[in-house]
Design an enzyme around this catalytic site. Structure first.
Site, PDB file in Angstrom:
ATOM      1  N   ASP B 105       0.855  -1.184   0.000  1.00 51.07           N
ATOM      2  CA  ASP B 105       0.000   0.000   0.000  1.00 51.07           C
ATOM      3  C   ASP B 105       0.894   1.237   0.000  1.00 51.07           C
ATOM      4  O   ASP B 105       1.765   1.369   0.861  1.00 51.07           O
ATOM      5  CB  ASP B 105      -0.876  -0.022   1.255  1.00 51.07           C
ATOM      6  CG  ASP B 105      -2.030   0.955   1.172  1.00 51.07           C
ATOM      7  OD1 ASP B 105      -2.422   1.324   0.051  1.00 51.07           O
ATOM      8  OD2 ASP B 105      -2.546   1.346   2.234  1.00 51.07           O
ATOM      9  N   HIS B 112      -3.469  13.918   0.272  1.00 47.03           N
ATOM     10  CA  HIS B 112      -3.729  13.061   1.438  1.00 47.03           C
ATOM     11  C   HIS B 112      -2.583  13.165   2.444  1.00 47.03           C
ATOM     12  O   HIS B 112      -2.815  13.343   3.647  1.00 47.03           O
ATOM     13  CB  HIS B 112      -3.917  11.607   0.978  1.00 47.03           C
ATOM     14  CG  HIS B 112      -3.986  10.616   2.106  1.00 47.03           C
ATOM     15  ND1 HIS B 112      -5.032  10.576   3.004  1.00 47.03           N
ATOM     16  CD2 HIS B 112      -3.135   9.627   2.482  1.00 47.03           C
ATOM     17  CE1 HIS B 112      -4.828   9.601   3.886  1.00 47.03           C
ATOM     18  NE2 HIS B 112      -3.685   9.012   3.589  1.00 47.03           N
ATOM     19  N   GLU B 176     -10.549   3.985   3.099  1.00 47.09           N
ATOM     20  CA  GLU B 176      -9.558   4.662   2.267  1.00 47.09           C
ATOM     21  C   GLU B 176      -9.873   4.320   0.818  1.00 47.09           C
ATOM     22  O   GLU B 176      -9.857   3.150   0.432  1.00 47.09           O
ATOM     23  CB  GLU B 176      -8.128   4.264   2.658  1.00 47.09           C
ATOM     24  CG  GLU B 176      -7.762   4.755   4.057  1.00 47.09           C
ATOM     25  CD  GLU B 176      -6.265   4.821   4.332  1.00 47.09           C
ATOM     26  OE1 GLU B 176      -5.503   4.059   3.693  1.00 47.09           O
ATOM     27  OE2 GLU B 176      -5.858   5.634   5.187  1.00 47.09           O
ATOM     28  N   GLU B 178      -8.895   3.956  -2.804  1.00 43.26           N
ATOM     29  CA  GLU B 178      -7.611   3.759  -3.463  1.00 43.26           C
ATOM     30  C   GLU B 178      -7.795   3.090  -4.832  1.00 43.26           C
ATOM     31  O   GLU B 178      -8.784   2.411  -5.078  1.00 43.26           O
ATOM     32  CB  GLU B 178      -6.697   2.880  -2.595  1.00 43.26           C
ATOM     33  CG  GLU B 178      -6.570   3.393  -1.156  1.00 43.26           C
ATOM     34  CD  GLU B 178      -5.408   2.792  -0.391  1.00 43.26           C
ATOM     35  OE1 GLU B 178      -4.580   2.078  -0.996  1.00 43.26           O
ATOM     36  OE2 GLU B 178      -5.321   3.043   0.827  1.00 43.26           O
ATOM     37  N   ASP B 211      -9.162   0.326   1.632  1.00 40.87           N
ATOM     38  CA  ASP B 211      -8.217  -0.091   2.672  1.00 40.87           C
ATOM     39  C   ASP B 211      -8.782   0.339   4.024  1.00 40.87           C
ATOM     40  O   ASP B 211      -8.355   1.332   4.611  1.00 40.87           O
ATOM     41  CB  ASP B 211      -6.861   0.565   2.391  1.00 40.87           C
ATOM     42  CG  ASP B 211      -5.798   0.057   3.340  1.00 40.87           C
ATOM     43  OD1 ASP B 211      -5.839  -1.133   3.691  1.00 40.87           O
ATOM     44  OD2 ASP B 211      -4.922   0.853   3.728  1.00 40.87           O
ATOM     45  N   ARG B 215      -8.595   3.959  12.963  1.00 45.23           N
ATOM     46  CA  ARG B 215      -7.644   5.053  13.231  1.00 45.23           C
ATOM     47  C   ARG B 215      -7.098   5.042  14.643  1.00 45.23           C
ATOM     48  O   ARG B 215      -5.957   5.471  14.873  1.00 45.23           O
ATOM     49  CB  ARG B 215      -8.313   6.402  12.964  1.00 45.23           C
ATOM     50  CG  ARG B 215      -8.814   6.585  11.542  1.00 45.23           C
ATOM     51  CD  ARG B 215      -7.682   6.567  10.543  1.00 45.23           C
ATOM     52  NE  ARG B 215      -8.173   6.736   9.170  1.00 45.23           N
ATOM     53  CZ  ARG B 215      -7.426   6.526   8.097  1.00 45.23           C
ATOM     54  NH1 ARG B 215      -6.171   6.115   8.215  1.00 45.23           N
ATOM     55  NH2 ARG B 215      -7.930   6.697   6.889  1.00 45.23           N
ATOM     56  N   GLN B 218      -4.562   2.208  14.868  1.00 43.83           N
ATOM     57  CA  GLN B 218      -3.413   2.633  14.065  1.00 43.83           C
ATOM     58  C   GLN B 218      -2.560   3.673  14.796  1.00 43.83           C
ATOM     59  O   GLN B 218      -1.328   3.571  14.839  1.00 43.83           O
ATOM     60  CB  GLN B 218      -3.938   3.212  12.751  1.00 43.83           C
ATOM     61  CG  GLN B 218      -2.876   3.645  11.755  1.00 43.83           C
ATOM     62  CD  GLN B 218      -3.481   4.287  10.499  1.00 43.83           C
ATOM     63  OE1 GLN B 218      -4.688   4.281  10.298  1.00 43.83           O
ATOM     64  NE2 GLN B 218      -2.631   4.839   9.661  1.00 43.83           N
ATOM     65  N   LYS B 231      -4.950  -1.867  10.098  1.00 41.08           N
ATOM     66  CA  LYS B 231      -5.271  -2.055   8.675  1.00 41.08           C
ATOM     67  C   LYS B 231      -5.501  -3.519   8.316  1.00 41.08           C
ATOM     68  O   LYS B 231      -6.175  -3.807   7.330  1.00 41.08           O
ATOM     69  CB  LYS B 231      -4.085  -1.584   7.817  1.00 41.08           C
ATOM     70  CG  LYS B 231      -3.666  -0.150   8.032  1.00 41.08           C
ATOM     71  CD  LYS B 231      -4.484   0.792   7.183  1.00 41.08           C
ATOM     72  CE  LYS B 231      -3.840   2.162   7.118  1.00 41.08           C
ATOM     73  NZ  LYS B 231      -4.549   3.007   6.157  1.00 41.08           N
ATOM     74  N   THR B 235      -9.097  -5.689   3.719  1.00 37.44           N
ATOM     75  CA  THR B 235      -8.884  -4.789   2.591  1.00 37.44           C
ATOM     76  C   THR B 235      -9.768  -5.314   1.470  1.00 37.44           C
ATOM     77  O   THR B 235      -9.639  -6.472   1.080  1.00 37.44           O
ATOM     78  CB  THR B 235      -7.411  -4.813   2.137  1.00 37.44           C
ATOM     79  OG1 THR B 235      -6.565  -4.516   3.250  1.00 37.44           O
ATOM     80  CG2 THR B 235      -7.157  -3.820   1.015  1.00 37.44           C
ATOM     81  N   GLU B 336     -10.205  12.660   6.845  1.00 41.65           N
ATOM     82  CA  GLU B 336      -9.977  13.924   6.154  1.00 41.65           C
ATOM     83  C   GLU B 336     -11.292  14.675   5.922  1.00 41.65           C
ATOM     84  O   GLU B 336     -11.371  15.883   6.139  1.00 41.65           O
ATOM     85  CB  GLU B 336      -9.292  13.673   4.808  1.00 41.65           C
ATOM     86  CG  GLU B 336      -7.848  13.227   4.929  1.00 41.65           C
ATOM     87  CD  GLU B 336      -7.338  12.697   3.601  1.00 41.65           C
ATOM     88  OE1 GLU B 336      -6.819  13.485   2.809  1.00 41.65           O
ATOM     89  OE2 GLU B 336      -7.480  11.476   3.359  1.00 41.65           O
TER      90      GLU B 336
END
Lengths: 390, 390
Positions: B105, B112, B176, B178, B211, B215, B218, B231, B235, B336
Site C-alpha cells: 500500500d 492526502h 480509504e 484507493e 483499505d 484510526r 493505528q 489495517k 482490505t 480527512e
C-alpha cells in the site's frame, strides 16, 4: 558433542537430491535427508501429506496430524532406512521449505528496542510508550523470503545525503538475528480472533531468520509507514523447520511483563524458549544470546496478530525481531554491536562495522540436543548479475 | 449513460453461478458474466489459461498473452454468446479474482499526505522530507484481502486512553479510497530491478481498493514500524479486474514532480490515469475525486518496489494509498472529510464522522465508458459471529 540432528529433532525441509531432481519433502537425520515419500508406506499417515515437494500440504493439515507424524517418524527412523530414501546432505540442494503466505516481523526484544531507541532518540525515553503494551510488528515481503545459503546481493536504494538523496548501493548493510515460526492448520475465519489458549496449537515449527537490513535506506524511507525497501530485498530462513514438539522440553518462563499485558495477551502457559543463539561473521563468533530473553512470546505474537480478526493461514511466517541480550556481545545486529558504526568490531585483525561484499554470515541456534537449521548467507556485490531467484 | 461494461472494458472476475457451483474465470459484459471455459474453443489462446477458477494462470502467463486474449474476447463477444456461457450477475457470487501474493500500500496522493500531516503534526511542515523523493509505502496483509461485498466486522484492538490502552472495538473505523493494480508475468529474479521502461508491461490490470482503517488502533501502534493491526483486519478489492488495455485511452500526464525524481523513477511515458472516483456512504455521495491527481504514478510505484531487487510476482497487489484531491469534498477518507472527526458530515439528516455498524460504503470509478468494479462493504458489529472467510 551431539550434532543436534538426532531422533529428538527431525526437522523438515524441501531438498533436491541434485540439480536434475525435483524438490522433495524430507526430514533431516544427522548428515542425511530422508525422503518421506520413500518411507511413506511405513508411516500411519495420509500419504499425500508427505509425498510432496515441501511442507505446504502438511501445514494445511490438522495440527493433530503433525504430532502423529513426528511420533511415527521417531519410531520409523530408529530403525534401518533403505538407501534409496537417504540423501547425503553434501551435494543436496535445499529449497524453501514451505510457501510463505504472510510474513510478519515483530520487535519483541526489549534490549533491542531500547538499544535502537538510545541511538536514534538520545534525548528521549529509549522505549516508546506503546512498547510494553503492544507486540509491535509489521508486515514484510513474502516474495523475497529465501532459503539459507542463497547469496544476498547488496541492494541499491535511496540513501540520505545532506543535499538530498542519492541512488546507490547501501553502505550500511546489516543482519538481524531472529527466531521465526510457521503456522499451519486450516485458515482462521475472517473476523474470528484466536484466543491465547488456542494459538500455540497453530504453531507448526521454528526456523532461524536473518532479516537483512539496509540501515541507510531504512532510515530515509521509514517515517511514517515503517520499514519497506530497507528490508524487502531478502529475508533468509533455515532450510530446516524444527517441529514444535521437538522444542517442547525447552519451554521456559519468559521475562516478567510489567505492566501486566491486557487480558487477551495473558498466557497461562510458559512460552519462553531456551534456545542459545549465535552469530558468526568472517569465521568468528561476534554475538551470543538466547531466545528466552524475548519479552513478547511467540504465542503472544500470534494472538496479537489475530486479535483484530485477521486471517492466520498455513505458511504464515512470524519472526521475533532482532534478539539482543542485556550484555555487551549479546546484540543481534551490527548496528547494535558497533554502536551505529562508532565502535568497530575487530574480526580477523581488521576493524569492521557493516557488511562488506564477500562477507559470510551464519546464524546458529541450539536447545539441548536440538540444533536449529543454520542460516548462512554471503554478500555479493550490487555489480554482480542477479541470481535466478530461489 | 453507458453502463461501463461494454466491449471496451471486459474486466475479469472469478464467479460462482450459484452456491452449488465452483468459481470460474469470467469476463463481465453488461449485467452478465461470461464463463471463459465455455467459449475457450472460439479463442485462439492456450485453453489452460482461461479454463480456470480465477486469474492466477493468466497472471502467470507472458504479458503478450493478455493483449491477445483481450483482443480475441472483444471480437468474440461482439457476436452472439451461447446461453450456457452466460451467467446473470443477479444471483451470482463473486470470489476473489486472483490469489494475492504480496500486497503493498503506497501513500501517493500529495493532498492526502499533506492533510494527514496537518492534522497530526500541526506545528511542522505537513509533508515529510522524504515524501517528494520516495514513493512511500509499506507491506499489508495479503491474507485478509477480500472481494467486494464481503461484510466487514468491526475490529477489536488496543485503543489509546489517557491511563493506558484498553482492548475494545474500534471507535474510529474509516475507509480509504484507493486505486490498485495487479502484476503478472513470470516472477522477476531476486536481485534484479525492473527498469522503469519495463515496469508498465508487468501491470495486468486495475481494481478499486477500500483499505479499511481503524484510526485509534493505528495511532497507538504505528510508531516506529508503521500500520499493522489498524489495517490488517480487511482490505476490499473489486470483484472485476479491468485490463490495462481497457484503460490505455485514459492515460494522461500526472502532476509536475518538483524536485524531479531520481533518474530511476523518471518515466518517459505519461502514466496518470483519468479515472473519476466517488465514495458513497448511506446512499449519499460524500466524496468525488480523480486518480489523475496522484503524485506518484503506478509505474513509479512498481519501479520503486523492485529497485532494491525485490521479486515481483504474478498476483502482487499494489494500492495507491488514499486518493484525495485539493478541493473540499474530494478527500478519500472520513478522517480527512471530517477533519479528524471535528467537522461531521450530514448524511440523511444526521451528523456523521466515523463508520457505524450497519453502514454501507461503495467506491466507484469510471474512465470514459469504462467502469471499474465497484467496492461495496457493510460494517457488522464486533458482537456478530465471524464470517466463514472469503
Amino acid at each position: 558433542m551431539h550434532d543436534g540432528f538426532g531422533l529428538s529433532n527431525l526437522p523438515y525441509g524441501s531438498i533436491r537430491r541434485d540439480r536434475a531432481s525435483p524438490p522433495r519433502l524430507c526430514v533431516r537425520l544427522h548428515d542425511e535427508a530422508i525422503e518421506l515419500a520413500a518411507i511413506a508406506g511405513d508411516l500411519d499417515v495420509d500419504r499425500a501429506l508427505v509425498d510432496a515437494p515441501n511442507l505446504d500440504r502438511l501445514l494445511g493439515a490438522a495440527p493433530t496430524a503433525w504430532t502423529v507424524l513426528h511420533e511415527a517418524l521417531r519410531a520409523r527412523l530408529a530403525e534401518e532406512v533403505p538407501a534409496h530414501a537417504r540423501v547425503p546432505l553434501a551435494g543436496a540442494i535445499p529449497y524453501l521449505p514451505f510457501t510463505v503466505a504472510d510474513y510478519v516481523d515483530f520487535y519483541s526484544s526489549i534490549e533491542h528496542a531500547t538499544n535502537l531507541g538510545r541511538m536514534f532518540r538520545p534525548d528521549a525515553e529509549p522505549l516508546l510508550p506503546n512498547w510494553r503494551h503492544v507486540p509491535v510488528g509489521y508486515h514484510g515481503r513474502s516474495g523475497t523470503v529465501v532459503v539459507a545459503g542463497t547469496p544476498i546481493r547488496r541492494p541499491v536504494g535511496q540513501l540520505p545525503r545532506p543535499d538530498g538523496p542519492t541512488f546507490a548501493p547501501t553502505e550500511r548493510l546489516d543482519i538481524e538475528l531472529e527466531l521465526g515460526f510457521v503456522t499451519g492448520g486450516p485458515p482462521t475465519s475472517l473476523g474470528a480472533p484466536l484466543p491465547i489458549d488456542e494459538a500455540a496449537d497453530r504453531i507448526f515449527g521454528f526456523v532461524l531468520v536473518n532479516d537483512w537490513s539496509a540501515r541507510d535506506i531504512q532510515r530515509w524511507e521509514y517515517v511514517p509507514l515503517g520499514p519497506f525497501l530497507g528490508k524487502s530485498f531478502a529475508t533468509s530462513i533455515s532450510a530446516w523447520v524444527t517441529p514444535r514438539d521437538a522444542l517442547e522440553p525447552y519451554r521456559v518462563a519468559g521475562p516478567e511483563q510489567q505492566p501486566p499485558p491486557l487480558p487477551y495477551l495473558r498466557d497461562p502457559e510458559p512460552w519462553g524458549l531456551d534456545i542459545a543463539l549465535e552469530v558468526e561473521l568472517g569465521g568468528e563468533t561476534i554475538s551470543r544470546t538466547n531466545a528466552a530473553g524475548l519479552y513478547w512470546s511467540v504465542v503472544q505474537q500470534l494472538t496479537h496478530v489475530a486479535s483484530n480478526g485477521a486471517v492466520v493461514r498455513p505458511g504464515d511466517l512470524y519472526a521475533s525481531g532482532t534478539i539482543s541480550g542485556p550484555a555487551s556481545g549479546s546484540e543481534g545486529s551490527l548496528i547494535e554491536l558497533t554502536q551505529n558504526g562508532d565502535r568497530p568490531l575487530t574480526i580477523a585483525g581488521e576493524e569492521r562495522t557493516f557488511l562488506l561484499d564477500g562477507d559470510r554470515v551464519v546464524l546458529r541456534g541450539r536447545a539441548g540436543d536440538v540444533e536449529l537449521g543454520e542460516v548462512a548467507g554471503q554478500i555479493v556485490s550490487s555489480e554482480q548479475p542477479a541470481s535466478s531467484g530461489r
